[in-house]
Design a protein around this motif. Sequence first.
Motif, PDB file in Angstrom:
ATOM      1  N   ASP A  44      -5.320   0.491  -1.382  1.00 38.81           N
ATOM      2  CA  ASP A  44      -6.216   0.235  -2.517  1.00 38.81           C
ATOM      3  C   ASP A  44      -5.468  -0.092  -3.808  1.00 38.81           C
ATOM      4  OD1 ASP A  44      -8.332   0.708  -0.809  1.00 38.81           O
ATOM      5  OD2 ASP A  44      -8.532   2.813  -1.407  1.00 38.81           O
ATOM      6  N   SER A  45      -4.184   0.235  -3.850  1.00 41.47           N
ATOM      7  CA  SER A  45      -3.418  -0.031  -5.069  1.00 41.47           C
ATOM      8  C   SER A  45      -2.937  -1.477  -5.143  1.00 41.47           C
ATOM      9  CB  SER A  45      -2.212   0.920  -5.165  1.00 41.47           C
ATOM     10  OG  SER A  45      -1.263   0.622  -4.145  1.00 41.47           O
ATOM     11  N   ARG A  46      -3.168  -2.267  -4.068  1.00 39.36           N
ATOM     12  CA  ARG A  46      -2.708  -3.657  -4.008  1.00 39.36           C
ATOM     13  C   ARG A  46      -3.791  -4.546  -3.428  1.00 39.36           C
ATOM     14  NH1 ARG A  46       2.042  -3.281  -0.241  1.00 39.36           N
ATOM     15  NH2 ARG A  46       0.643  -1.864   0.781  1.00 39.36           N
ATOM     16  N   ASN A  47      -3.667  -5.797  -3.668  1.00 42.02           N
ATOM     17  CA  ASN A  47      -4.633  -6.767  -3.157  1.00 42.02           C
ATOM     18  C   ASN A  47      -4.116  -7.324  -1.828  1.00 42.02           C
ATOM     19  OD1 ASN A  47      -6.793  -8.510  -2.958  1.00 42.02           O
ATOM     20  ND2 ASN A  47      -5.851 -10.071  -4.243  1.00 42.02           N
ATOM     21  N   VAL A  48      -4.222  -6.524  -0.755  1.00 43.02           N
ATOM     22  CA  VAL A  48      -3.781  -6.956   0.579  1.00 43.02           C
ATOM     23  C   VAL A  48      -4.906  -6.736   1.575  1.00 43.02           C
ATOM     24  CG1 VAL A  48      -1.344  -6.493   0.116  1.00 43.02           C
ATOM     25  CG2 VAL A  48      -2.735  -4.701   1.141  1.00 43.02           C
ATOM     26  N   ASN A  49      -4.898  -7.545   2.642  1.00 37.65           N
ATOM     27  CA  ASN A  49      -5.948  -7.383   3.650  1.00 37.65           C
ATOM     28  C   ASN A  49      -5.525  -6.348   4.702  1.00 37.65           C
ATOM     29  OD1 ASN A  49      -4.408  -8.666   5.713  1.00 37.65           O
ATOM     30  ND2 ASN A  49      -5.098 -10.665   4.999  1.00 37.65           N
TER      31      ASN A  49
END
Length: 86
Positions: free
Chosen positions: A8-13
């Motif tokens: 949730d701390s990064r924009n990754v799938n």
Amino acid sequence: MLKQPERDSRNVNDLFYEMEGRQIRKMNKVLAGVELTKAEEKTLLWLAGWEESTVDHLLSVIEKVARIRANKKGGYAHKSKCESEK
């Protein structure tokens, strides 16, 4: 020990996060007992996002170097030649 950042701390799938986790587990297995600086941890976490074969090849090289150094220095792979001869 490397710790995977929270998803949730990064924009990754989801697929990236799962792959990154596998990479980090492989790295932790090879690097068990090795103290890392914060900069080294940051670089390895960055590397964990790369293609699996890239990480596998780098870990293979690290293991080979450790084995060679351990065999040449009586098991103390972390010491340089000068230190082990004192």
